[in-house]
Design a protein around this motif. Sequence first.
Motif, PDB file in Angstrom:
ATOM      1  N   VAL A 324      -8.728 -15.591  10.948  1.00 16.82           N
ATOM      2  CA  VAL A 324      -8.924 -16.052  12.321  1.00 16.82           C
ATOM      3  C   VAL A 324     -10.417 -16.180  12.585  1.00 16.82           C
ATOM      4  CG1 VAL A 324      -6.798 -15.047  13.214  1.00 16.82           C
ATOM      5  CG2 VAL A 324      -8.876 -13.676  13.176  1.00 16.82           C
ATOM      6  N   PRO A 325     -10.815 -17.138  13.443  1.00 16.40           N
ATOM      7  CA  PRO A 325     -12.239 -17.300  13.766  1.00 16.40           C
ATOM      8  C   PRO A 325     -12.764 -16.101  14.551  1.00 16.40           C
ATOM      9  CG  PRO A 325     -10.965 -19.248  14.375  1.00 16.40           C
ATOM     10  CD  PRO A 325      -9.978 -18.170  14.077  1.00 16.40           C
ATOM     11  N   ILE A 326     -13.966 -15.670  14.232  1.00 17.78           N
ATOM     12  CA  ILE A 326     -14.631 -14.624  15.004  1.00 17.78           C
ATOM     13  C   ILE A 326     -16.125 -14.944  15.016  1.00 17.78           C
ATOM     14  CG2 ILE A 326     -14.645 -13.103  12.970  1.00 17.78           C
ATOM     15  CD1 ILE A 326     -14.644 -10.740  14.963  1.00 17.78           C
ATOM     16  N   PHE A 327     -16.658 -15.270  16.188  1.00 21.15           N
ATOM     17  CA  PHE A 327     -18.018 -15.766  16.350  1.00 21.15           C
ATOM     18  C   PHE A 327     -18.190 -17.024  15.490  1.00 21.15           C
ATOM     19  CE2 PHE A 327     -18.169 -11.220  17.296  1.00 21.15           C
ATOM     20  CZ  PHE A 327     -18.653 -11.278  18.587  1.00 21.15           C
ATOM     21  N   ASN A 328     -19.146 -17.051  14.592  1.00 15.25           N
ATOM     22  CA  ASN A 328     -19.358 -18.246  13.774  1.00 15.25           C
ATOM     23  C   ASN A 328     -18.881 -18.063  12.331  1.00 15.25           C
ATOM     24  OD1 ASN A 328     -21.249 -16.382  13.053  1.00 15.25           O
ATOM     25  ND2 ASN A 328     -22.950 -17.840  12.873  1.00 15.25           N
ATOM     26  N   THR A 329     -17.958 -17.120  12.139  1.00 21.28           N
ATOM     27  CA  THR A 329     -17.398 -16.882  10.811  1.00 21.28           C
ATOM     28  C   THR A 329     -15.911 -16.607  10.943  1.00 21.28           C
ATOM     29  OG1 THR A 329     -17.617 -15.576   8.782  1.00 21.28           O
ATOM     30  CG2 THR A 329     -17.920 -14.407  10.874  1.00 21.28           C
ATOM     31  N   LYS A 330     -15.281 -16.044   9.911  1.00 20.38           N
ATOM     32  CA  LYS A 330     -13.841 -15.767   9.947  1.00 20.38           C
ATOM     33  C   LYS A 330     -13.539 -14.334   9.524  1.00 20.38           C
ATOM     34  CE  LYS A 330     -11.906 -20.392   9.279  1.00 20.38           C
ATOM     35  NZ  LYS A 330     -10.997 -21.230   8.447  1.00 20.38           N
ATOM     36  N   LEU A 331     -12.537 -13.771  10.164  1.00 19.52           N
ATOM     37  CA  LEU A 331     -11.997 -12.482   9.769  1.00 19.52           C
ATOM     38  C   LEU A 331     -10.771 -12.737   8.903  1.00 19.52           C
ATOM     39  CD1 LEU A 331     -11.482  -9.408   9.931  1.00 19.52           C
ATOM     40  CD2 LEU A 331     -10.314  -9.813  12.096  1.00 19.52           C
ATOM     41  N   LYS A 332     -10.793 -12.236   7.672  1.00 20.12           N
ATOM     42  CA  LYS A 332      -9.712 -12.460   6.731  1.00 20.12           C
ATOM     43  C   LYS A 332      -8.985 -11.149   6.454  1.00 20.12           C
ATOM     44  CE  LYS A 332     -12.248 -16.170   4.402  1.00 20.12           C
ATOM     45  NZ  LYS A 332     -12.815 -16.632   3.100  1.00 20.12           N
ATOM     46  N   SER A 333      -7.664 -11.205   6.381  1.00 18.24           N
ATOM     47  CA  SER A 333      -6.854 -10.030   6.084  1.00 18.24           C
ATOM     48  C   SER A 333      -5.887 -10.337   4.953  1.00 18.24           C
ATOM     49  CB  SER A 333      -6.060  -9.585   7.318  1.00 18.24           C
ATOM     50  OG  SER A 333      -6.914  -9.119   8.332  1.00 18.24           O
ATOM     51  N   LYS A 334      -5.725  -9.382   4.058  1.00 17.92           N
ATOM     52  CA  LYS A 334      -4.720  -9.517   3.009  1.00 17.92           C
ATOM     53  C   LYS A 334      -4.137  -8.139   2.707  1.00 17.92           C
ATOM     54  CE  LYS A 334      -7.923  -9.285  -0.925  1.00 17.92           C
ATOM     55  NZ  LYS A 334      -8.377  -9.980  -2.150  1.00 17.92           N
ATOM     56  N   ARG A 335      -2.918  -8.147   2.168  1.00 12.96           N
ATOM     57  CA  ARG A 335      -2.184  -6.898   1.994  1.00 12.96           C
ATOM     58  C   ARG A 335      -1.156  -7.072   0.888  1.00 12.96           C
ATOM     59  NH1 ARG A 335       1.397  -4.225   6.887  1.00 12.96           N
ATOM     60  NH2 ARG A 335       2.516  -2.676   5.668  1.00 12.96           N
ATOM     61  N   GLU A 336      -0.997  -6.035   0.071  1.00 15.45           N
ATOM     62  CA  GLU A 336      -0.031  -6.073  -1.018  1.00 15.45           C
ATOM     63  C   GLU A 336       0.388  -4.652  -1.355  1.00 15.45           C
ATOM     64  OE1 GLU A 336      -0.418  -9.017  -4.392  1.00 15.45           O
ATOM     65  OE2 GLU A 336      -0.755  -7.136  -5.501  1.00 15.45           O
ATOM     66  N   GLU A 337       1.657  -4.473  -1.755  1.00 15.84           N
ATOM     67  CA  GLU A 337       2.159  -3.145  -2.090  1.00 15.84           C
ATOM     68  C   GLU A 337       3.092  -3.212  -3.291  1.00 15.84           C
ATOM     69  OE1 GLU A 337       4.080  -2.322   1.549  1.00 15.84           O
ATOM     70  OE2 GLU A 337       2.215  -2.326   2.673  1.00 15.84           O
ATOM     71  N   ILE A 338       2.933  -2.266  -4.200  1.00 14.35           N
ATOM     72  CA  ILE A 338       3.878  -2.040  -5.284  1.00 14.35           C
ATOM     73  C   ILE A 338       4.650  -0.771  -4.932  1.00 14.35           C
ATOM     74  CG2 ILE A 338       4.201  -1.586  -7.735  1.00 14.35           C
ATOM     75  CD1 ILE A 338       3.171  -4.362  -7.183  1.00 14.35           C
ATOM     76  N   VAL A 339       5.983  -0.823  -4.981  1.00 13.45           N
ATOM     77  CA  VAL A 339       6.816   0.287  -4.519  1.00 13.45           C
ATOM     78  C   VAL A 339       7.736   0.746  -5.640  1.00 13.45           C
ATOM     79  CG1 VAL A 339       8.443   1.045  -2.766  1.00 13.45           C
ATOM     80  CG2 VAL A 339       6.761  -0.704  -2.201  1.00 13.45           C
ATOM     81  N   ILE A 340       7.802   2.043  -5.837  1.00 16.98           N
ATOM     82  CA  ILE A 340       8.728   2.654  -6.798  1.00 16.98           C
ATOM     83  C   ILE A 340       9.566   3.684  -6.049  1.00 16.98           C
ATOM     84  CG2 ILE A 340       8.948   3.990  -8.919  1.00 16.98           C
ATOM     85  CD1 ILE A 340       6.217   2.914  -9.749  1.00 16.98           C
ATOM     86  N   SER A 341      10.881   3.615  -6.189  1.00 15.05           N
ATOM     87  CA  SER A 341      11.751   4.526  -5.436  1.00 15.05           C
ATOM     88  C   SER A 341      12.669   5.296  -6.370  1.00 15.05           C
ATOM     89  CB  SER A 341      12.612   3.715  -4.447  1.00 15.05           C
ATOM     90  OG  SER A 341      13.562   2.930  -5.147  1.00 15.05           O
ATOM     91  N   THR A 342      13.108   6.445  -5.885  1.00 10.47           N
ATOM     92  CA  THR A 342      14.098   7.241  -6.600  1.00 10.47           C
ATOM     93  C   THR A 342      14.915   8.027  -5.578  1.00 10.47           C
ATOM     94  OG1 THR A 342      14.439   8.929  -8.322  1.00 10.47           O
ATOM     95  CG2 THR A 342      12.531   9.198  -6.884  1.00 10.47           C
ATOM     96  N   GLY A 343      16.194   8.240  -5.898  1.00 15.25           N
ATOM     97  CA  GLY A 343      17.058   8.959  -4.961  1.00 15.25           C
ATOM     98  C   GLY A 343      18.278   9.520  -5.663  1.00 15.25           C
ATOM     99  N   VAL A 344      18.933  10.464  -4.998  1.00 11.58           N
ATOM    100  CA  VAL A 344      20.156  11.066  -5.519  1.00 11.58           C
ATOM    101  C   VAL A 344      21.140  11.223  -4.373  1.00 11.58           C
ATOM    102  CG1 VAL A 344      19.178  13.389  -5.229  1.00 11.58           C
ATOM    103  CG2 VAL A 344      21.160  13.055  -6.723  1.00 11.58           C
ATOM    104  N   THR A 345      22.400  10.885  -4.595  1.00 14.99           N
ATOM    105  CA  THR A 345      23.464  11.103  -3.613  1.00 14.99           C
ATOM    106  C   THR A 345      24.522  12.007  -4.226  1.00 14.99           C
ATOM    107  OG1 THR A 345      24.664   9.118  -4.344  1.00 14.99           O
ATOM    108  CG2 THR A 345      23.101   8.858  -2.543  1.00 14.99           C
ATOM    109  N   MET A 346      25.063  12.886  -3.362  1.00 11.53           N
ATOM    110  CA  MET A 346      26.062  13.859  -3.817  1.00 11.53           C
ATOM    111  C   MET A 346      27.253  13.857  -2.870  1.00 11.53           C
ATOM    112  SD  MET A 346      23.610  17.035  -4.971  1.00 11.53           S
ATOM    113  CE  MET A 346      22.558  16.921  -3.515  1.00 11.53           C
ATOM    114  N   ARG A 347      28.455  13.913  -3.445  1.00 10.56           N
ATOM    115  CA  ARG A 347      29.689  14.008  -2.675  1.00 10.56           C
ATOM    116  C   ARG A 347      30.331  15.368  -2.964  1.00 10.56           C
ATOM    117  NH1 ARG A 347      28.899   9.278  -4.851  1.00 10.56           N
ATOM    118  NH2 ARG A 347      29.951   9.911  -6.797  1.00 10.56           N
ATOM    119  N   LEU A 348      30.561  16.133  -1.917  1.00 10.31           N
ATOM    120  CA  LEU A 348      31.085  17.489  -2.090  1.00 10.31           C
ATOM    121  C   LEU A 348      32.405  17.665  -1.359  1.00 10.31           C
ATOM    122  CD1 LEU A 348      27.710  19.362  -1.469  1.00 10.31           C
ATOM    123  CD2 LEU A 348      28.676  18.649  -3.662  1.00 10.31           C
TER     124      LEU A 348
END
Length: 348
Positions: A324-348
Amino acid sequence: MKKLKFLAIIGILGFTKNMYAVGGVELLTNVSAGSVSNPAMQATISSESVFYNPAAISFLEGEHNLYFGGYYADIDYRAEVGSSYLETTTPQFIPSFSYIYKKDKISYYMGMGMSGQGGVLKFDNNTSLIEDLDSTIIYGGGSFGVSYLYKENLSLSLGGKITYSKTTMDGTIAGGKIENEKDSFGIAPEISTYYKVNSKISLSAKYLHKTKLDYGNLASLLSLGSSFELNENQRLNFGYNWILEENEYSDSYEYAISFEQRINPKLKITLGYCYSDRGKNKDAIVDFTELSSHQIGLGGTYKATENIDLTIGVGKIRYESESVPIFNTKLKSKREEIVISTGVTMRL
């Protein structure tokens, strides 16, 4: 030029108010381990349904159902103005938990997880205006309620969602010490329904009311889902989230799809994709949560015993960079994520 850099960086610091969100604006519509590979969990029947459609738990087997899990996110946020930048690469771990107790047609549930943000963030920059900037952002969420099996193919649920928010910022900006801390507590009602059309098709719907907090409201959410069993080994899931924003924000939308393939009686593989459309909000990018994103994930569930399932997944969330423009230049934004998940479910 120093004044320009100072004003621009102060604007960039606005993003620390709600830094971390994988899907959803201050909601985290994907909160549990399974959602990394299956972001279309609205019509999935599991212990993780507490977070996506609690009415689905009425179709679980077992008197007691437990889930423990979470995901690790390797994050990369960067904002820059000209040659000046501010970034964080602090990794985060976001845990989640649920418990379900079933008695005849009634199922009681509770769940805990991060509600859109979380973590301790350290920032790096290449300007002398900012020194040792740290921020702690916690949006702890808790869900609770009851699901009732109204008919053999139809269930209804009524519950609520609790949110506790705490944010802090410490550092030195332009030679001045910055110390800021605020917290808030809120609760909102939630209703959902789950309908099995037949042995192969299921539909789901959920509405979460907005949560009132001291500094503003967390958005309300309408969530829809469907599940199609193609054959005994393959399933296709679709999900839709309508995030009803307020104030200066326009509504956001999420579209998700996932494919499940059963390899053998013990192993199931899932591949999923989700697109978050931030609409007009992408013009206000200084806080990094206003960027549309693409999430793709792959994972598997292994039946370790008759009553214990293990889940693992890996995914990537790529955000659409904006400026986006800000004064006489630009503000730049970038974002990235690597996600690793683990889980356990139990039925009792």
